[in-house]
Structure formats: structure tokens, C-alpha cells
Enzyme design. Structure first.
Site, PDB file in Angstrom:
ATOM      1  N   GLU A 171     -18.895 -10.965  -0.803  1.00  5.59           N
ATOM      2  CA  GLU A 171     -19.965  -9.712  -1.268  1.00  5.59           C
ATOM      3  C   GLU A 171     -21.163  -9.214  -1.477  1.00  5.59           C
ATOM      4  O   GLU A 171     -21.569  -8.511  -1.427  1.00  5.59           O
ATOM      5  CB  GLU A 171     -19.623  -9.919  -3.124  1.00  5.59           C
ATOM      6  CG  GLU A 171     -18.424  -9.595  -3.976  1.00  5.59           C
ATOM      7  CD  GLU A 171     -17.244 -10.939  -4.045  1.00  5.59           C
ATOM      8  OE1 GLU A 171     -17.552 -12.218  -3.012  1.00  5.59           O
ATOM      9  OE2 GLU A 171     -16.126 -11.354  -4.967  1.00  5.59           O
ATOM     10  N   THR A 205      -4.646 -13.089  -0.252  1.00  5.94           N
ATOM     11  CA  THR A 205      -5.536 -12.163  -0.174  1.00  5.94           C
ATOM     12  C   THR A 205      -4.712 -10.922  -0.426  1.00  5.94           C
ATOM     13  O   THR A 205      -3.633 -10.404   0.588  1.00  5.94           O
ATOM     14  CB  THR A 205      -6.529 -12.205   0.994  1.00  5.94           C
ATOM     15  OG1 THR A 205      -7.307 -11.091   0.718  1.00  5.94           O
ATOM     16  CG2 THR A 205      -5.819 -11.586   2.695  1.00  5.94           C
ATOM     17  N   TRP A 252     -13.544  -4.894  -9.936  1.00  4.51           N
ATOM     18  CA  TRP A 252     -12.980  -5.052  -9.037  1.00  4.51           C
ATOM     19  C   TRP A 252     -13.877  -6.205  -8.132  1.00  4.51           C
ATOM     20  O   TRP A 252     -13.391  -7.120  -7.596  1.00  4.51           O
ATOM     21  CB  TRP A 252     -12.852  -4.493  -8.023  1.00  4.51           C
ATOM     22  CG  TRP A 252     -12.005  -4.762  -6.702  1.00  4.51           C
ATOM     23  CD1 TRP A 252     -11.059  -5.687  -5.825  1.00  4.51           C
ATOM     24  CD2 TRP A 252     -13.184  -4.953  -5.672  1.00  4.51           C
ATOM     25  NE1 TRP A 252     -11.404  -5.892  -4.964  1.00  4.51           N
ATOM     26  CE2 TRP A 252     -11.768  -5.401  -4.417  1.00  4.51           C
ATOM     27  CE3 TRP A 252     -14.454  -4.921  -5.042  1.00  4.51           C
ATOM     28  CZ2 TRP A 252     -12.419  -6.206  -3.290  1.00  4.51           C
ATOM     29  CZ3 TRP A 252     -14.578  -5.444  -4.050  1.00  4.51           C
ATOM     30  CH2 TRP A 252     -13.821  -6.018  -3.169  1.00  4.51           C
ATOM     31  N   ARG A 268      -2.647 -16.791  -5.208  1.00 11.05           N
ATOM     32  CA  ARG A 268      -3.652 -17.394  -4.534  1.00 11.05           C
ATOM     33  C   ARG A 268      -3.394 -19.335  -5.202  1.00 11.05           C
ATOM     34  O   ARG A 268      -4.335 -19.525  -4.976  1.00 11.05           O
ATOM     35  CB  ARG A 268      -5.307 -17.057  -5.253  1.00 11.05           C
ATOM     36  CG  ARG A 268      -5.574 -16.011  -5.352  1.00 11.05           C
ATOM     37  CD  ARG A 268      -5.454 -15.436  -3.868  1.00 11.05           C
ATOM     38  NE  ARG A 268      -5.604 -13.357  -3.803  1.00 11.05           N
ATOM     39  CZ  ARG A 268      -4.481 -12.831  -4.072  1.00 11.05           C
ATOM     40  NH1 ARG A 268      -3.283 -12.976  -4.171  1.00 11.05           N
ATOM     41  NH2 ARG A 268      -5.241 -11.218  -4.006  1.00 11.05           N
ATOM     42  N   ASP A 321     -15.799  -9.225  -8.214  1.00 11.69           N
ATOM     43  CA  ASP A 321     -15.939 -10.391  -8.859  1.00 11.69           C
ATOM     44  C   ASP A 321     -17.852 -11.068  -9.158  1.00 11.69           C
ATOM     45  O   ASP A 321     -18.321 -12.174 -10.026  1.00 11.69           O
ATOM     46  CB  ASP A 321     -15.511 -11.893  -8.309  1.00 11.69           C
ATOM     47  CG  ASP A 321     -14.448 -11.846  -9.185  1.00 11.69           C
ATOM     48  OD1 ASP A 321     -13.791 -11.048  -9.443  1.00 11.69           O
ATOM     49  OD2 ASP A 321     -13.671 -12.512  -7.356  1.00 11.69           O
ATOM     50  N   ARG A 368      -5.766 -23.479  -9.436  1.00  9.82           N
ATOM     51  CA  ARG A 368      -5.461 -21.303 -10.410  1.00  9.82           C
ATOM     52  C   ARG A 368      -4.032 -22.540 -10.780  1.00  9.82           C
ATOM     53  O   ARG A 368      -3.417 -22.185 -10.150  1.00  9.82           O
ATOM     54  CB  ARG A 368      -5.421 -20.552  -9.303  1.00  9.82           C
ATOM     55  CG  ARG A 368      -6.301 -19.534  -9.846  1.00  9.82           C
ATOM     56  CD  ARG A 368      -7.057 -18.614  -9.322  1.00  9.82           C
ATOM     57  NE  ARG A 368      -8.042 -18.286  -8.808  1.00  9.82           N
ATOM     58  CZ  ARG A 368      -7.883 -16.650  -8.527  1.00  9.82           C
ATOM     59  NH1 ARG A 368      -7.009 -15.933  -8.052  1.00  9.82           N
ATOM     60  NH2 ARG A 368      -8.795 -16.836  -7.349  1.00  9.82           N
TER      61      ARG A 368
HETATM   62  C1  GLC Z   1     -11.797 -11.914  -4.325  1.00 17.39           C
HETATM   63  C2  GLC Z   1     -10.420 -12.269  -6.042  1.00 17.39           C
HETATM   64  C3  GLC Z   1     -10.542 -11.148  -6.250  1.00 17.39           C
HETATM   65  C4  GLC Z   1     -12.208  -9.730  -6.343  1.00 17.39           C
HETATM   66  C5  GLC Z   1     -12.184  -9.671  -5.252  1.00 17.39           C
HETATM   67  C6  GLC Z   1     -13.515  -8.727  -4.967  1.00 17.39           C
HETATM   68  O1  GLC Z   1     -10.752 -12.009  -3.353  1.00 17.39           O
HETATM   69  O2  GLC Z   1      -9.775 -12.980  -5.966  1.00 17.39           O
HETATM   70  O3  GLC Z   1     -10.216 -10.842  -7.512  1.00 17.39           O
HETATM   71  O4  GLC Z   1     -11.584  -8.181  -6.829  1.00 17.39           O
HETATM   72  O5  GLC Z   1     -12.882 -11.745  -4.593  1.00 17.39           O
HETATM   73  O6  GLC Z   1     -14.952  -9.886  -5.634  1.00 17.39           O
END
Ligand code: GLC
Length: 804
Positions: A633, A705, A487, A340, A489, A350
């Protein structure tokens, strides 16, 4: 609206309208010398780190400026334009432009008033400089006097952030010089000279293949007051005034004046890099050979096309072919190599590899280049801590055996990661499994690899310890604790809160460990893992199944996340797809939960991560609430999860569904709606805005990604049904019934396979008959056919015919 098309033969995406809805980018070079370039020549370059080695400026989240600009001027009329449509931006009726993004190079072709230009941008394979080769041709009937100007805006200092914000310092540390055929820039020269001349950081921008008519090393002098990149005063005047920078902003600008007879062409090369004066001189001399760029671009093509050709498919769906044969595959290499690190969204801040991201990225290239994958697998294993957990961020300077870890304050301050995540080390299981199954290299299990902090162990024991870490970090009901996040975040479930996704990953890890234990005849481990599987299946069934779905987690306050009837986030995608992938759900249960997903989460652009989005009823620790509804998310279409969805449907043998999901989020299939999609139609992005957004269908966070590798795996193992295991290759396609015939060419363990799939009755999964080189092999129908590795010949191609 459509802005371009795929050229499958050349493995290029061809942009025919330059006014794309966003800058559409490509990657040149590698993080050793990295360059990102848009279809309008915007972008930036860096040495080793986008954050700490920035060579040229780019203004993020702006108008794709500045970039690698070549200006052309008709010295008779005074009219000027650029070899990329922007920054001058001539009216599109008069200015024709074609951008070809290829594997490691980008070509910008332009035609304006009978003058054709072709600017090819690339970083030679393995090199740490970049080349902009320009060819111009006079297609008119009269001789033309043309001025060519190359322009680059250097940063004042290598640290991107400092260069952008600490102006009271950075604007007073740089100088430029003119040296025969190049502009040389120095940083902190005065101080470093006093210590040791060889420590002075220098960059150069040079010209080969033409004489320098005039030059400029100062941005203000180049642009002129109250001007922009689109109308620099010096280009307008047709001459650079020779100002060199002493404080304020440097640049590299070189001008050459040429005359072209009708039909005549000229070529030259602009060169850029972080080099000392003598090296710059030497490089420029090398590029006086006008044939060199052509040879170097061919070398890049051979390198990339060679890798990509290890799998070649021909199916009735052109978009699927474009993605699998070239673009999704190329993106997988880019995410594998660049992690990334840097894009037009990631500024390069990063300072390492995200553990889960990289371990998943590896999966995307195993079918094409397992040896390249192997090095990274070992590297990531060496970032596992002696107690089995994994470092959430593996620094670029990773030094196995000597690293600090989340328990140490030093790790927390240097990485910003306060603790372990629940899923990191568990990604090793599918990744190591895929590598060993692809190659048959079971010896890897015995290889000794260090731990991040201290000690070392066989890879097999590393894996056992990863399971141990999860078992030592259980929460309520004896299920894996959610720790800092899984997974997702955005999930803080609390110290004793539990993650159902991780429980399923762990269940899957037991299964992989059983396969390895069986292979190594370690019956004690095999039994232990089998017992654990049974035990965890029962706990998950008791505590995580509610009515018609698997819930997402349970917080430490015993709040169940994702249960029916909740006003928000009552159905989550991942625990349903992973119930199938992990083998936990029996087929009937699997079909039922996937039907529920289709009914409640699917949209025309893919299935949402969960729904409804959080607004008023988020639990404490649901960070998704930070985002607008239907975004990221928070109920957005998180594209990485679509790969798991495709895989799960394919594992259930439901080819129609698998492919329906595939097409919903396939970039190539969205080529005709590019203005809705926004980002490049040739690469995946991180997420798509969903139904509650006024901009439904808009996609974001391009290129770097996990979507790339996860969708690739969903297509390779799922839709195409190529599922190697330790002893051979299982073939179990799951395709739309309309696919009556398709073919796959694959290199597998040194053998070439030519697989023809016949589907006369329009089935959507399974295998009725399988032959290899004319001999029938056993298939068990629903599970697909199986080719033992012992039947593969290396002395000639293997003809495999599968009837669905
Ligand atoms: C982003 C992060 C990854 C995580 C995803 C879902 O893509 O880089 O590590 O799993 O978000 O939150």
C-alpha cells in the site's frame, strides 16, 4: 527468461525448466481436503483447515521443502533421483523435467538415463484423500531394476502452529505402524484409546498397484543423520529399515522394487489421507484398479473445463486469451473457493472469510457459474448485521441469526477485528447487481435472508440497510466515515475522518438501488436514492475535488490526504478510477483524471496505488508507512486496483489505454520476464514492487488475491464490453485499434451467443451496428449496442454481429 508456456488446448501451463525463480504452485482439491503443490512437488495438505487440520509439513519461506516426494533408484548402479527435479536435483543437462499444472491436477514428467516417469498428483473430485499416480517406463535397451520410494512427512499434530513451535509437546504424541500396504500414523493415541478408541486421529500413506518391499515410519531413520531430503540414507542404501516412529518425527515411506524390460512400463498409486485403518485398506483396494486414476483425472478435467467453457474468446492477443479462457478464470474459482485460506504465503491461520474479499471474489465467477455465486451471495448477506454493517470476518462456523459482532468483546477476541470497516457491506451492490443482471433473477430481491445477529429481511431490505449503515456513520462534511479502514487496510482516518473511495462506493450503491427500486416500482426509494445521489455529488464536489483530482480522504484532524502539492502521496489511484466507475465523474472530468493517473502513477508494470510513497510526511494513521517505499500500500502497484483502472478506461471508451494497462500487469504477458516477476506467470498476485525498489517488477502474494476477480471484471465488462442489465445485454467493447476482428462465445441465461466483433476502421470503443440472428437492433453508438433478452433464442445458437 522463460521457464514454460501455455498449452491452450489442454488448459495447462507447462513448465519446461524446473529451476523456476520461486515455487510455482497449483491447487488440488478443496478446503474440505486441500492440497497445494509446487512444480517441484513441494507443498502441503490439510483437512478442512490449513491451520487446524494440517496433515503434512511444509516449511514456509524456505527452500520449498518438504513435499510429496517420489524417489527412483537404479538398483544396479545405486544412482538415485526424484520424480520431481527437487529434492535430489540432478544436473539439468542430464535430467529432463516437465511440469504440467492443470485444472485440479499436476503432472510431473521426468526423464533420466532412459527412464521416464510421470507422477500425476490430484485429489479426486469431492474426495478427501489424495493420489499420486506414478507411471514409469524403461526407454532403454536393457532391463532395469528400479526401486521406487514414496515419502511424506506427516505433522506431529493437526495444529500447524503447535506442530512448528510447541516441540516439547508435539514430538511426544505420535506413533506410526505398518499395516500390509500402508503406514498408519496415530496422534495422542494413548490418551484417546483410554477414553474411546474411535477418537484417535489417524492418517495413512499407502501404496496400490505394487507390493511393499520395505517401509519406514520415522523421519530420522528415513533421512539419516545430517542428511537432507535430497540425499536420504535409506534411498541411497536402496532399502527402508522398518523403523517406526515412537516420539520425535513421523513419516510415511514405502518402497517397492520392480524390474522393467526394455520398453516396459509399470504404474502404481501412492495414497494419502486422514482415514481410519479400515477405510485406508478399502481405499487402497480400490486403487488396485490401475485405470481408476485416469478416470478420476478425466472427471476433474470435465468438471473444470465445463465451467470454464461458459465463456470462450478468440482475440488477436494470445496472452489475453490464455488468461480469460483459462487461467484468470480458474484463479477466480480458486479465490472464490479458498478465499485467503492457504497458499505458499498464507499459512492457513485466518479462520474465516474476509467480508470484502469474498464479496468481491464472487464477482469473478458470475459470468461462468452464476448459481455457484448465488449460494455465496446469500451466505455473505447472512453475515450482515441487523443494523446494516457487515462482519469484517465471517467465521467458517458462521451461524446466521446467532453470531456475535464487533460490538461484542467475544467477536473481537475470536477474530482480532475491533470494529466495522467502512466499505464491507457496500461491496454487495456491484456483486448483487452483476448476479441479477447476468441471470435476470430479480426474484432474489424478495428472498428472505437472516441477519448475522438476529432477525431477517428481504435481500432488497438488506441492501437498503447497508446504505443506512453508511448514512448512520458519517464523518466531517456529512461524508462516509473511514471507520477501522476502507478497502485500503492501511488507512486509519479517525472516527470522524472520511473516505472518498467509500463516498464513491456509496454513490454507486445509490445508483444500483435506483435500478432495483425502479424494477420493483418502489418509487419512494427511487426518489430517496435519486435525491441522495444529487446531494452526495454536490458534497464530494465541494470537499473532495481539488484542482485536478479527487482527494483520497480527510482525516479527523481535517488533513486532506492526496491533494496537489503535498510532498508525498499527493495522487491516489482509486478515487480517480472509482469516480468513473461509480458514474460520479462526467466523461470529460473522467478523462482528465484518468490522464493525470497515466501521467503520474503509471509505470511499466502498472499504475501505483499512490505516489510518491510515504517517507517523512505520512499522517497519523497512514499505516502504509510500515512498508518500504514502492511496496504494497505504500506506493506499490497494488494489482487489484489495475482491474478498476482497466474498467474505468474501458467505460470511457478508451480501448488503447485499457489494454495498455491490461498488458502491463498481465501474468501471461510477463512470461518472458519470469525471473523479474518471480511468481507464477499464469496467476495474479497481490502487488508488484514499483519504481523505488531495487527489484522493480517483482511480484508477491500469489494466487489468493482480489486481483483475480477485479481484473476479470475489468476484462469482461470493460475490454470485452459484456454488460448485462436486468432486461438484456449491452455490448460495448473497448479494445486496441489493432484488433480488427475477434469473437466471443457466451452462455447467457441458457442461450448460446456467438458474438463476432468487426472493427474494420480500427476504433477503440463503441458500436455502430449490431445484429442478432440477422435482425438489426438499436445501438446508441458510444454506449454500445443493446440486445433485449426477449430476442434471445434458446432453441438454437444466437449469431450476433457487432461493428465498432
Ligand atoms: C489485501 C486485503 C484486502 C484489502 C487490500 C488492500 O489484499 O486482503 O482486504 O482490501 O489488501 O489493503
Amino acid at each position: 527468461m522463460q521457464y514454460g508456456h501455455f498449452d491452450a488446448q489442454a488448459r495447462e501451463y507447462v513448465i519446461t525448466r524446473p529451476d523456476t525463480p520461486a515455487p510455482w504452485a497449483n491447487y488440488l482439491g478443496s478446503p474440505a481436503y486441500g492440497a497445494i503443490i509446487s512444480n517441484n512437488a513441494g507443498g502441503y495438505s490439510f483437512v478442512k483447515s490449513g491451520a487446524a487440520g494440517r496433515l503434512i509439513r511444509y516449511r514456509f519461506n524456505e527452500r520449498d521443502r518438504p513435499g510429496r516426494y517420489i524417489y527412483l533408484r537404479d538398483d544396479d548402479s545405486g544412482d538415485y533421483w526424484s520424480a520431481s527435479w527437487q529434492p535430489v536435483g540432478k544436473p539439468l543437462g542430464e535430467y529432463k523435467s516437465v511440469c504440467r499444472h492443470g485444472t485440479g491436477y499436476t503432472v510431473l514428467e521426468a526423464e533420466y538415463k532412459d527412464l521416464c516417469s510421470q507422477a500425476s498428483y490430484y485429489v479426486p473430485h469431492g474426495a478427501d484423500h489424495e493420489v499420486w499416480r506414478l507411471k514409469i517406463t524403461n526407454n532403454g535397451k536393457t532391463a532395469r531394476k528400479i526401486s521406487v520410494f514414496g515419502f511424506v512427512e506427516f505433522t506431529c499434530e493437526s495444529f500447524y502452529e503447535q506442530d512448528q513451535v510447541n516441540l516439547q509437546y508435539t514430538q511426544f504424541i505420535t506413533r506410526t505402524y505398518f499395516r500390509d500396504k500402508f503406514i498408519l500414523q496415530t496422534i495422542n493415541e494413548n490418551c484417546l484409546n483410554a477414553v474411546n478408541e474411535s477418537r484417535v486421529d489417524t492418517r495413512f500413506f499407502g501404496l496400490a498397484g505394487a507390493n511393499v518391499t520395505s517401509y519406514c515410519g520415522d523421519r530420522a531413520a528415513f533421512l539419516g543423520g545430517y542428511r537432507d531430503y535430497g540425499n536420504p540414507v535409506s534411498v541411497e542404501k536402496g532399502r527402508l529399515d522398518g523403523t517406526l516412529n515412537y516420539n520425535l518425527n513421523p513419516c510415511g515411506a514405502l518402497h517397492t522394487a520392480i524390474t522393467l524390460a526394455p520398453g516396459e512400463s509399470a504404474s502404481m498409486a501412492f495414497l494419502l489421507g486422514q482415514k481410519r485403518e479400515a477405510q485406508a485398506k478399502e481405499l487402497i483396494a480400490r486403487y488396485e484398479d490401475a485405470g481408476l486414476p485416469g478416470r478420476e483425472i478425466d472427471e476433474l478435467k470435465n468438471y473444470w473445463h465445463g465451467k470454464l467453457s461458459n465463456l470462450k474468446i478468440e482475440t488477436p492477443d494470445e496472452n489475453f486469451n490464455h488468461m480469460i479462457n483459462t487461467w484468470n478464470a480458474y484463479q477466480c474459482f480458486i479465490t472464490f473457493i479458498w478465499s485467503r485460506a492457504a497458499s505458499l504465503t498464507y499459512c492457513g491461520q485466518r479462520n474465516g472469510y474476509g467480508y470484502r474479499d469474498t464479496v468481491q471474489d464472487i464477482q469473478g465467477i458470475i459470468h461462468l457459474d452464476p448459481e455457484m455465486a448465488l449460494d455465496k451471495i446469500k451466505f455473505m448477506i447472512s453475515a450482515q448485521v441487523n443494523h446494516g454493517g457487515a462482519l469484517p470476518l465471517v467465521k467458517y462456523t458462521h451461524n446466521p441469526g446467532h453470531e456475535d459482532k464487533p460490538e461484542d468483546a467475544s467477536y473481537r477476541t475470536s477474530t482480532g477485528h475491533p470494529s466495522y470497516r467502512a466499505d464491507d457491506a457496500l461491496w454487495l451492490f456491484p456483486t448483487v447487481w452483476k448476479y441479477i443482471a447476468e441471470t435476470g433473477n430479480t426474484a432474489l430481491l424478495d428472498e428472505i435472508i437472516p441477519y448475522a445477529d438476529s432477525g431477517s429481511d428481504t435481500l432488497y431490505n438488506h441492501l437498503k440497510k447497508a446504505i443506512g449503515f453508511s448514512l448512520n456513520n458519517l464523518g466531517i462534511h456529512g461524508l462516509p466515515a473511514g471507520l477501522h479502514a476502507d478497502w485500503n487496510d492501511c488507512l486509519r482516518l479517525g472516527a470522524k475522518g472520511i473516505s472518498v473511495f467509500v463516498a464513491m462506493q456509496l454513490y454507486y450503491a445509490f445508483e444500483i438501488m435506483i435500478r432495483f427500486a425502479r424494477h420493483t416500482k418502489d418509487s419512494a426509494t427511487e426518489k430517496q436514492m435519486t435525491d441522495l445521489k444529487t446531494k452526495f455529488a454536490a458534497i464530494i464536489e465541494e470537499h473532495c475535488w481539488d484542482t485536478d483530482r479527487f482527494v483520497r480522504g480527510i482525516t479527523e484532524r481535517d488533513q486532506v490526504v492526496g491533494k496537489p502539492g503535498d510532498p508525498e502521496a499527493n495522487l491516489w489511484l482509486n478515487p480517480q478510477s472509482w469516480a468513473v466507475i461509480s458514474g460520479l465523474a462526467a466523461p470529460e472530468r473522467g478523462r482528465a483524471v484518468m490522464d493525470l493517473v497515466h501521467e503520474q502513477l503509471n509505470t511499466k508494470y502498472g499504475a501505483r496505488l499512490m505516489a510518491p510513497s510515504y517517507r517523512q510526511h505520512a499522517f497519523d494513521g497512514a499505516l502504509a508507512l510500515l512498508f518500504n517505499p514502492s511496496t504494497k500500500e505504500n506506493g506499490g502497484i497494488f494489482l487489484q486496483t489495475q482491474g478498476w483502472l482497466i474498467l474505468a478506461e474501458a467505460l470511457l471508451g478508451r480501448g488503447s489505454r485499457a489494454f495498455e494497462y491490461y498488458l502491463e500487469s498481465c501474468p501471461a504477458a510477463q512470461n518472458p520476464i519470469a525471473e523479474t516477476r518471480l511468481v507464477e506467470p499464469y496467476v495474479y498476485s497481490q502487488f508488484t514492487e514499483s519504481v523505488e525498489s531495487p527489484f522493480e517488477g517483482r511480484s508477491h502474494v500469489h494466487w489468493l488475491t482480489g486481483t483475480a476477480s477485479t481484473v476479470m471484471v475489468g476484462c469482461i465488462e470493460g475490454i470485452l464490453g459484456l454488460r448485462p442489465d436486468i432486461n438484456g445485454l449491452r455490448l460495448s467493447p473497448a479494445v486496441p485499434p489493432s484488433w480488427k476482428h475477434f469473437s466471443i462465445e457466451k452462455i447467457f441465461r441458457g442461450s448460446k451467443l456467438r458474438i463476432t466483433v468487426q472493427n474494420p476502421d480500427g476504433r477503440e470503443g463503441g458500436c455502430r451496428k449490431l445484429t442478432i440472428n440477422g435482425t438489426a437492433v438499436e445501438g446508441d453508438g458510444r454506449q454500445g449496442g443493446y440486445i433485449p433478452a426477449s430476442l434471445l433464442r434458446t432453441d438454437h445458437e444466437n449469431e450476433i454481429v457487432l461493428e465498432m
